[in-house]
Design a protein around this motif. Sequence first.
Motif, PDB file in Angstrom:
ATOM      1  N   ILE A   1      29.037 -26.100 -23.770  1.00 53.86           N
ATOM      2  CA  ILE A   1      29.782 -24.941 -23.280  1.00 53.86           C
ATOM      3  C   ILE A   1      30.293 -25.225 -21.871  1.00 53.86           C
ATOM      4  O   ILE A   1      29.528 -25.650 -21.005  1.00 53.86           O
ATOM      5  CB  ILE A   1      28.905 -23.672 -23.253  1.00 53.86           C
ATOM      6  CG1 ILE A   1      28.280 -23.415 -24.629  1.00 53.86           C
ATOM      7  CG2 ILE A   1      29.717 -22.463 -22.808  1.00 53.86           C
ATOM      8  CD1 ILE A   1      27.265 -22.278 -24.632  1.00 53.86           C
ATOM      9  N   VAL A   2      31.576 -25.001 -21.658  1.00 50.64           N
ATOM     10  CA  VAL A   2      32.164 -25.092 -20.322  1.00 50.64           C
ATOM     11  C   VAL A   2      32.741 -23.718 -19.997  1.00 50.64           C
ATOM     12  O   VAL A   2      33.613 -23.217 -20.719  1.00 50.64           O
ATOM     13  CB  VAL A   2      33.259 -26.164 -20.243  1.00 50.64           C
ATOM     14  CG1 VAL A   2      33.805 -26.263 -18.817  1.00 50.64           C
ATOM     15  CG2 VAL A   2      32.714 -27.518 -20.673  1.00 50.64           C
ATOM     16  N   SER A   3      32.239 -23.102 -18.918  1.00 47.48           N
ATOM     17  CA  SER A   3      32.666 -21.751 -18.527  1.00 47.48           C
ATOM     18  C   SER A   3      33.372 -21.792 -17.179  1.00 47.48           C
ATOM     19  O   SER A   3      33.002 -22.573 -16.294  1.00 47.48           O
ATOM     20  CB  SER A   3      31.455 -20.817 -18.420  1.00 47.48           C
ATOM     21  OG  SER A   3      30.777 -20.726 -19.646  1.00 47.48           O
ATOM     22  N   PHE A   4      34.376 -20.931 -17.045  1.00 46.13           N
ATOM     23  CA  PHE A   4      35.112 -20.819 -15.794  1.00 46.13           C
ATOM     24  C   PHE A   4      35.090 -19.365 -15.332  1.00 46.13           C
ATOM     25  O   PHE A   4      35.372 -18.448 -16.116  1.00 46.13           O
ATOM     26  CB  PHE A   4      36.562 -21.280 -15.982  1.00 46.13           C
ATOM     27  CG  PHE A   4      36.675 -22.706 -16.447  1.00 46.13           C
ATOM     28  CD1 PHE A   4      36.635 -23.754 -15.542  1.00 46.13           C
ATOM     29  CD2 PHE A   4      36.821 -22.995 -17.796  1.00 46.13           C
ATOM     30  CE1 PHE A   4      36.738 -25.066 -15.973  1.00 46.13           C
ATOM     31  CE2 PHE A   4      36.923 -24.304 -18.235  1.00 46.13           C
ATOM     32  CZ  PHE A   4      36.882 -25.349 -17.324  1.00 46.13           C
ATOM     33  N   GLU A   5      34.771 -19.180 -14.064  1.00 43.58           N
ATOM     34  CA  GLU A   5      34.812 -17.839 -13.488  1.00 43.58           C
ATOM     35  C   GLU A   5      36.234 -17.291 -13.569  1.00 43.58           C
ATOM     36  O   GLU A   5      37.214 -18.031 -13.475  1.00 43.58           O
ATOM     37  CB  GLU A   5      34.361 -17.891 -12.026  1.00 43.58           C
ATOM     38  CG  GLU A   5      34.317 -16.537 -11.341  1.00 43.58           C
ATOM     39  CD  GLU A   5      34.009 -16.645  -9.860  1.00 43.58           C
ATOM     40  OE1 GLU A   5      33.571 -15.632  -9.281  1.00 43.58           O
ATOM     41  OE2 GLU A   5      34.207 -17.733  -9.268  1.00 43.58           O
ATOM     42  N   ASP A   6      36.333 -16.012 -13.777  1.00 47.93           N
ATOM     43  CA  ASP A   6      37.649 -15.377 -13.799  1.00 47.93           C
ATOM     44  C   ASP A   6      38.373 -15.676 -12.479  1.00 47.93           C
ATOM     45  O   ASP A   6      37.829 -15.456 -11.405  1.00 47.93           O
ATOM     46  CB  ASP A   6      37.494 -13.867 -13.977  1.00 47.93           C
ATOM     47  CG  ASP A   6      38.828 -13.173 -14.142  1.00 47.93           C
ATOM     48  OD1 ASP A   6      39.671 -13.688 -14.885  1.00 47.93           O
ATOM     49  OD2 ASP A   6      39.014 -12.125 -13.490  1.00 47.93           O
ATOM     50  N   GLY A   7      39.575 -16.205 -12.569  1.00 50.07           N
ATOM     51  CA  GLY A   7      40.331 -16.591 -11.382  1.00 50.07           C
ATOM     52  C   GLY A   7      40.503 -18.091 -11.233  1.00 50.07           C
ATOM     53  O   GLY A   7      41.328 -18.545 -10.441  1.00 50.07           O
TER      54      GLY A   7
END
Length: 295
Positions: A230-236
């Motif tokens: 899983i690769v997650s990115f903060e909103d923005g």
Amino acid sequence: MTNAARVKYPAALQRCKLDTPLLAAGSLIIALILFVYSVTKRIFYNKKDNKEDLTSDYYFTYYEKHMTIYKNGNGIIKHRFKIVVNDPGKLEFLRRRINISDGVKTSKFPSLDKMKKTPKDRRFSDFGFWYKSDNNIVSEVKEFYWDSLNPDRENKDAKKNPQELRWLFLIDKNKVEKGKPYEISYVTSVPGLEALENGCLRNDLRKDESEDRSFSSMRISHNIKHYKYIVSFEDGVCIDVPPKCECIINTQDGVKTLDIVGKIDYDLLYTKYIFELVHPAFGSNIRVSWKYNIL
């Protein structure tokens, strides 16, 4: 007969006493078949034994790697897995490492002991390391720059690299039961994991300013039944090319690359790219790559 024509036959063929040309031909064929069979069998079982030697100590029923990137470039990496030990007497430690050389060039690891003392509420700003295990089978975590070819030998080049951290999870064999699954998890927080500013890439913060892609990878060194990346990115965080996942396998004919289809999970805080594999090939490299918008 010339030297080029002299052939040394297997002992089984040399011992054949032949009375007639027909008998000689038949015996020769039979001996050749037996010889080829014995060699093929030996090669096959050697390969099988080698594979079992690499995987017989333990395997994973489930392994999850989850990396989260924030707008300022800081990152948090989580590993969570269930391990089943076939021979508790053989399992003394688990080797792990992390390399951040493709992030901010000034970001450097402190000692692992210092990272372990970081409070969890400082994970968004400081280097930190936390872990837990079922039944406390992990007795200690020791910083050690092990060598890939010889785990007992220290890799001096890796130790000199301030952007590489290697360690051992020491296993208490007295707390491990054969065939029973145990969950182990650990979290690493890394300031400057990515060279981002306000969610966009700043190439001048990288060692290699010509590289505009980011990568995260993991080598499959033991049998895993179910693997999730899983690769997650903060909103923005501004993504130009979304993450793609590849399973890279070395074969006799070269390198074989398999594309792994994933799914996207949106929420109010993060965008998650999820890739799952069943029984990833032993020795393969699972790599996720993506591209940010440039500042």
